[in-house]
Motif scaffolding. Structure first.
Motif, PDB file in Angstrom:
ATOM      1  N   LEU A 287     -47.660  20.184  73.293  1.00 13.20           N
ATOM      2  CA  LEU A 287     -48.391  21.167  73.342  1.00 13.20           C
ATOM      3  C   LEU A 287     -49.498  22.199  73.906  1.00 13.20           C
ATOM      4  O   LEU A 287     -51.133  21.658  73.973  1.00 13.20           O
ATOM      5  CB  LEU A 287     -49.230  20.619  71.627  1.00 13.20           C
ATOM      6  CG  LEU A 287     -49.511  22.193  70.662  1.00 13.20           C
ATOM      7  CD1 LEU A 287     -48.517  23.808  71.159  1.00 13.20           C
ATOM      8  CD2 LEU A 287     -49.820  21.798  69.834  1.00 13.20           C
TER       9      LEU A 287
ATOM     10  N   TYR B 113     -53.219  23.664  74.065  1.00 10.03           N
ATOM     11  CA  TYR B 113     -54.157  24.532  73.560  1.00 10.03           C
ATOM     12  C   TYR B 113     -54.902  25.613  74.705  1.00 10.03           C
ATOM     13  O   TYR B 113     -54.939  24.836  75.780  1.00 10.03           O
ATOM     14  CB  TYR B 113     -54.882  23.359  72.815  1.00 10.03           C
ATOM     15  CG  TYR B 113     -55.962  23.926  71.864  1.00 10.03           C
ATOM     16  CD1 TYR B 113     -55.894  24.885  70.685  1.00 10.03           C
ATOM     17  CD2 TYR B 113     -57.329  23.561  72.651  1.00 10.03           C
ATOM     18  CE1 TYR B 113     -56.968  25.715  70.468  1.00 10.03           C
ATOM     19  CE2 TYR B 113     -58.764  25.055  72.180  1.00 10.03           C
ATOM     20  CZ  TYR B 113     -58.023  24.995  71.235  1.00 10.03           C
ATOM     21  OH  TYR B 113     -59.404  25.858  70.880  1.00 10.03           O
TER      22      TYR B 113
ATOM     23  N   LEU C 136     -45.751  23.195  65.357  1.00 13.74           N
ATOM     24  CA  LEU C 136     -46.682  23.011  66.526  1.00 13.74           C
ATOM     25  C   LEU C 136     -46.072  21.401  66.751  1.00 13.74           C
ATOM     26  O   LEU C 136     -46.943  20.542  67.689  1.00 13.74           O
ATOM     27  CB  LEU C 136     -47.673  22.769  65.890  1.00 13.74           C
ATOM     28  CG  LEU C 136     -47.983  24.412  65.812  1.00 13.74           C
ATOM     29  CD1 LEU C 136     -49.784  24.526  64.798  1.00 13.74           C
ATOM     30  CD2 LEU C 136     -47.862  25.363  67.589  1.00 13.74           C
TER      31      LEU C 136
ATOM     32  N   VAL D 215     -50.935  16.867  73.294  1.00 17.23           N
ATOM     33  CA  VAL D 215     -51.205  18.286  73.559  1.00 17.23           C
ATOM     34  C   VAL D 215     -52.265  18.011  74.373  1.00 17.23           C
ATOM     35  O   VAL D 215     -52.944  16.830  74.961  1.00 17.23           O
ATOM     36  CB  VAL D 215     -52.816  18.610  71.950  1.00 17.23           C
ATOM     37  CG1 VAL D 215     -53.137  19.993  72.130  1.00 17.23           C
ATOM     38  CG2 VAL D 215     -51.844  18.843  71.046  1.00 17.23           C
TER      39      VAL D 215
ATOM     40  N   PHE E 270     -54.702  20.014  76.089  1.00 17.54           N
ATOM     41  CA  PHE E 270     -56.069  20.676  76.176  1.00 17.54           C
ATOM     42  C   PHE E 270     -56.762  21.092  77.298  1.00 17.54           C
ATOM     43  O   PHE E 270     -57.653  20.598  78.121  1.00 17.54           O
ATOM     44  CB  PHE E 270     -56.715  19.917  75.096  1.00 17.54           C
ATOM     45  CG  PHE E 270     -58.562  20.543  74.388  1.00 17.54           C
ATOM     46  CD1 PHE E 270     -59.432  21.205  74.970  1.00 17.54           C
ATOM     47  CD2 PHE E 270     -58.286  20.710  72.522  1.00 17.54           C
ATOM     48  CE1 PHE E 270     -60.592  21.827  74.372  1.00 17.54           C
ATOM     49  CE2 PHE E 270     -59.791  20.753  71.664  1.00 17.54           C
ATOM     50  CZ  PHE E 270     -60.508  21.610  72.904  1.00 17.54           C
TER      51      PHE E 270
ATOM     52  N   LEU F  49     -57.321  19.264  66.074  1.00 21.68           N
ATOM     53  CA  LEU F  49     -55.879  18.824  66.906  1.00 21.68           C
ATOM     54  C   LEU F  49     -54.768  17.452  66.448  1.00 21.68           C
ATOM     55  O   LEU F  49     -53.893  17.385  65.823  1.00 21.68           O
ATOM     56  CB  LEU F  49     -55.716  19.534  68.086  1.00 21.68           C
ATOM     57  CG  LEU F  49     -56.111  20.740  68.830  1.00 21.68           C
ATOM     58  CD1 LEU F  49     -56.059  20.825  69.639  1.00 21.68           C
ATOM     59  CD2 LEU F  49     -54.520  21.282  67.801  1.00 21.68           C
ATOM     60  N   SER F  50     -55.887  16.558  66.818  1.00 17.47           N
ATOM     61  CA  SER F  50     -55.506  15.533  66.995  1.00 17.47           C
ATOM     62  C   SER F  50     -55.009  14.921  65.847  1.00 17.47           C
ATOM     63  O   SER F  50     -53.845  14.101  65.855  1.00 17.47           O
ATOM     64  CB  SER F  50     -55.618  14.372  67.314  1.00 17.47           C
ATOM     65  OG  SER F  50     -55.111  13.011  67.707  1.00 17.47           O
TER      66      SER F  50
ATOM     67  N   VAL G 153     -53.981  13.839  72.526  1.00 22.83           N
ATOM     68  CA  VAL G 153     -55.499  14.917  72.713  1.00 22.83           C
ATOM     69  C   VAL G 153     -55.566  14.558  74.436  1.00 22.83           C
ATOM     70  O   VAL G 153     -55.982  13.385  74.380  1.00 22.83           O
ATOM     71  CB  VAL G 153     -56.151  15.894  72.674  1.00 22.83           C
ATOM     72  CG1 VAL G 153     -56.555  17.009  73.429  1.00 22.83           C
ATOM     73  CG2 VAL G 153     -55.774  16.229  70.491  1.00 22.83           C
TER      74      VAL G 153
END
Length: 467
Positions: A85, A87, A176, A181, A183, A412-413, A420
């Motif tokens: 993902l 971000y 999601l 992620v 970032f 997010l994490s 992340v």
């Protein structure tokens, strides 16, 4: 020509188009927190959704946030590969047009290897590095879809503190879902010495208003007898730090983690020259907490800054009146071990105990949009990113660094239960949030190449993995 050379050749060949597309996006003034600009956030989101569709993403959607729309995209055609993902954000900071010298903020111009304009670096340029990294990856490998499953969420309210991101994450948790992620809203250390960001400080904002007379009062009538809130606020601010540069909130350092020897060694390995730092950061001089290096202060120690201050008649004709109110905005950066809730309680106690009894006051803490500190754990994506950066930046090695600012990494994490990993293409000299913001073209290209190499590296079969 091998795959790596194909990536670089593709990016070199398409650099004019990359800059043209980024410039078109920058011309949309997607400023956060300005009501009359809000419709431009929608225009910006739709522009990005179209760009992602043009890249090949079969799914693109616009999700409404609290103050600006987010763009979601998905390209999942690699069932045995990890899902990443990405971000970032497409909203930008407000501008003071009169302070820009290179160009108007939303009229991008290429000059001396830099593209000037609001958002060129923070963070539309970082998003475009992803777009062209994907295109280069597909061209070099001959694939019709990325070697990994890619999802993106590019929000439209990061500069406002991401007030709607938590709700978006909760509402779309299944959509999601990912293994990690990436970032992309951070800085690199130096153009000639790339480093991976592995931590980001937390952030808490505070607004203080101090009240004196019930109205502004002519100083010739009450001077010497009236409580002056500007003086009291000045006294308050002067007591925020002690003589050693430490923040004076009671208990503030009780939970601060000591810097590990490994982290000290990582930061000490980065090339640092005080004159180079002062030139690139425009900070005039070096200050801060005694007993720590500049890089340790930036990334591993807490900090507090006054970012706004007002009283009396700061602009216009002076009325020679004792002001009835003085105000300030404070930005507090937290580190490992600290929790925003605890720091907020420390601020409340300190302000209550420090302001004199002859004054009234009001304290507002932005706990709803506060962000916690985050450190990236060791993981495969981080290992692959290190290899990709060596190739992307054509460097001998890649260092480790932190990010002095904040961001919703911990959110997010924790919301998605994944690590992340940070990768950005910004530099301190890019003037984020300031006049004449710009992005170095060679760094954007190296960033795009890095991301192309990352997707190929992650798409390889993991050592020891069995079908």
């Amino acid at each position: 020509m091998d795959a790596d050379d194909k990536v670089r050749n593709y990016i070199d060949t398409h650099t004019p188009l990359l800059l043209d597309r980024l410039s078109e996006w920058v011309r949309i003034p997607s400023v956060a927190g300005v009501p009359e600009r809000k419709h431009h956030l929608t225009r910006s989101a739709n522009w990005l959704a179209g760009e992602l569709r043009g890249t090949g993403f079969p799914t693109t959607e616009i999700w409404e946030g609290a103050e600006g729309p987010a763009v979601f995209a998905e390209w999942s055609e690699a069932p045995d590969a990890p899902t990443i993902l990405i971000y970032s954000h497409h909203d930008v900071r407000a501008v003071k047009d009169e302070n820009w010298d290179q160009t108007s903020p939303f009229d991008p111009v290429l000059r001396d290897g830099r593209l000037y304009g609001r958002g060129t670096s923070d963070a539309k340029g970082q998003v475009m590095a992803h777009v062209w990294g994907i295109r280069a990856h597909l061209d070099a490998t001959g694939r019709t879809a990325p070697a990994v499953n890619l999802k993106l969420i590019v929000e439209g309210e990061e500069e406002a503190g991401s007030p709607g991101l938590a709700d978006l994450l909760e509402a779309h948790r299944d959509r999601l879902a990912a293994d990690a992620v990436v970032f992309s809203d951070t800085l690199l250390w130096r153009a000639g010495h790339p480093a991976i960001c592995t931590s980001i400080r937390g952030m808490l904002g505070a607004h203080i208003e101090v009240y004196g007379p019930l109205t502004d009062v002519h100083s010739g009538a009450v001077s010497g007898t009236a409580p002056n809130p500007a003086i009291e606020l000045g006294r308050l601010l002067a007591r925020l730090h002690d003589q050693k540069g430490r923040i004076t909130f009671p208990g503030f350092y009780d939970d601060v983690e000591e810097i590990s020897q490994r982290r000290r060694a990582e930061l000490a390995a980065l090339p640092f020259d005080p004159e180079d730092w002062l030139e690139r950061s425009h900070t005039r001089s070096i200050m801060g907490e005694e007993g720590y290096t500049v890089l340790e202060r930036l990334w591993e120690r807490p900090a507090l800054e006054v970012v706004a201050l007002a009283a009396g008649d700061p602009i216009g004709v002076m009325r020679a009146a004792v002001p009835s109110m003085a105000s300030t905005d404070i930005s507090i950066r937290t580190v490992g071990g600290q929790k925003v809730k605890d720091v907020a309680d420390q601020v409340r106690r300190w302000v209550d105990e420090t302001i004199g009894d002859d004054y009234g006051y009001e304290l507002s803490l932005d706990t709803e949009t506060a962000q916690e500190f985050y450190r990236t754990p060791e993981n495969r994506v981080l290992e692959c990113l290190s290899l990709a950066m060596v190739k992307g930046f054509q460097a001998q090695e890649v260092g480790r660094m932190g990010n002095a600012g904040g961001g919703p990494a911990d959110l997010l994490s924790s919301a998605l239960n994944v690590p992340v990993v940070f990768f950005g293409t910004g530099l301190v000299e890019d003037n984020w949030h300031d006049s004449d913001e710009s992005a170095r073209v060679d760094i954007l290209k190296a960033g795009a190449a890095t991301l192309a190499f990352l997707w190929a590296e992650l798409g390889r079969e993991e050592p020891g993995r069995r079908d």
